[in-house]
Motif scaffolding. Structure first.
Motif, PDB file in Angstrom:
ATOM      1  N   UNK A  49       2.010  39.391  69.449  1.00  0.00           N
ATOM      2  CA  UNK A  49       1.885  38.986  67.814  1.00  0.00           C
ATOM      3  C   UNK A  49       2.371  40.447  67.256  1.00  0.00           C
ATOM      4  N   UNK A  50       2.554  41.478  67.545  1.00  0.00           N
ATOM      5  CA  UNK A  50       2.941  42.705  66.929  1.00  0.00           C
ATOM      6  C   UNK A  50       1.733  43.319  66.027  1.00  0.00           C
ATOM      7  N   UNK A  51       0.544  42.660  66.060  1.00  0.00           N
ATOM      8  CA  UNK A  51      -0.414  43.303  65.160  1.00  0.00           C
ATOM      9  C   UNK A  51      -1.710  43.298  66.044  1.00  0.00           C
ATOM     10  N   UNK A  52      -2.570  44.154  65.739  1.00  0.00           N
ATOM     11  CA  UNK A  52      -3.755  44.269  66.513  1.00  0.00           C
ATOM     12  C   UNK A  52      -5.043  44.484  65.495  1.00  0.00           C
ATOM     13  N   UNK A  71      -8.358  58.309  63.245  1.00  0.00           N
ATOM     14  CA  UNK A  71      -6.977  58.219  63.651  1.00  0.00           C
ATOM     15  C   UNK A  71      -5.926  57.163  63.124  1.00  0.00           C
ATOM     16  N   UNK A  72      -6.693  55.915  62.776  1.00  0.00           N
ATOM     17  CA  UNK A  72      -5.544  54.920  62.093  1.00  0.00           C
ATOM     18  C   UNK A  72      -5.380  55.476  60.824  1.00  0.00           C
ATOM     19  N   UNK A  73      -6.303  55.985  60.156  1.00  0.00           N
ATOM     20  CA  UNK A  73      -5.890  56.351  58.663  1.00  0.00           C
ATOM     21  C   UNK A  73      -4.717  57.411  58.736  1.00  0.00           C
ATOM     22  N   UNK A  74      -4.709  58.328  59.667  1.00  0.00           N
ATOM     23  CA  UNK A  74      -3.695  59.335  59.839  1.00  0.00           C
ATOM     24  C   UNK A  74      -2.282  58.574  60.011  1.00  0.00           C
ATOM     25  N   UNK A  75      -2.262  57.547  61.093  1.00  0.00           N
ATOM     26  CA  UNK A  75      -1.166  56.776  61.256  1.00  0.00           C
ATOM     27  C   UNK A  75      -0.715  56.137  59.897  1.00  0.00           C
ATOM     28  N   UNK A  81       1.973  52.872  60.231  1.00  0.00           N
ATOM     29  CA  UNK A  81       1.301  51.486  60.584  1.00  0.00           C
ATOM     30  C   UNK A  81       0.893  51.084  58.941  1.00  0.00           C
ATOM     31  N   UNK A  82       0.800  49.761  59.024  1.00  0.00           N
ATOM     32  CA  UNK A  82       0.401  49.099  57.736  1.00  0.00           C
ATOM     33  C   UNK A  82      -0.983  48.255  58.138  1.00  0.00           C
ATOM     34  N   UNK A  89     -12.819  42.458  59.739  1.00  0.00           N
ATOM     35  CA  UNK A  89     -11.818  43.069  60.687  1.00  0.00           C
ATOM     36  C   UNK A  89     -10.780  43.330  59.847  1.00  0.00           C
ATOM     37  N   UNK A  90     -10.203  44.660  60.092  1.00  0.00           N
ATOM     38  CA  UNK A  90      -8.952  45.099  59.662  1.00  0.00           C
ATOM     39  C   UNK A  90      -7.800  44.962  60.878  1.00  0.00           C
ATOM     40  N   UNK A  91      -6.754  44.460  60.500  1.00  0.00           N
ATOM     41  CA  UNK A  91      -5.476  44.430  61.474  1.00  0.00           C
ATOM     42  C   UNK A  91      -4.572  45.315  61.012  1.00  0.00           C
ATOM     43  N   UNK A  92      -3.802  45.780  62.176  1.00  0.00           N
ATOM     44  CA  UNK A  92      -2.787  46.728  62.118  1.00  0.00           C
ATOM     45  C   UNK A  92      -1.404  46.422  62.579  1.00  0.00           C
TER      46      UNK A  92
END
Length: 115
Positions: A49-52, A71-75, A81-82, A89-92
């Motif tokens: 689905x292109x998101x996790x 690490x997700x914040x850096x990306x 990433x959005x 939950x947070x989806x990326x």
């Protein structure tokens, strides 16, 4: 520079980057220069689905949740990433234009069949 030389060379070799472009691209390059962040980007992009969900990402690492969040914040800050909070939950997802811009920096442009 000839038209053929211009078409065959990666953008980084065609002309000097502007200061603004170099600054923006350096942030993205630094973000993906870390093995954990590179894996996270790959895991997000290849997820169904292109998101996790962050819950899908954390089991793949022997790291604490705050470290994964960092690490997700850096990306995210690099624009690669959005994200969106859905309940607890947070989806990326990958930002295609940003990843394409980074990849295109070193990719020679396709030569036309007539060249």
């Amino acid at each position: 520079m000839s038209a053929v030389t211009t078409r065959c060379c990666a953008p980084i070799a065609r002309e000097p980057l502007s200061e603004d472009d170099a600054t923006e691209l350096a942030v993205m390059l630094k973000a993906v220069a870390d093995p954990v962040r590179l894996r996270l980007l790959s895991m997000i992009g290849s997820h169904t689905g292109g998101e996790a969900c962050v819950c899908d990402l954390t089991p793949g690492f022997d790291l604490t949740a705050p470290t994964i969040s960092h690490h997700l914040k850096v990306l995210r800050t690099a624009g690669l990433i959005g994200s969106e909070r859905r309940g607890t939950w947070v989806y990326y997802w990958i930002v295609p234009a940003a990843v394409a811009r980074l990849g295109a920096l070193f990719t020679p442009l396709a030569e036309s069949a007539s060249v």
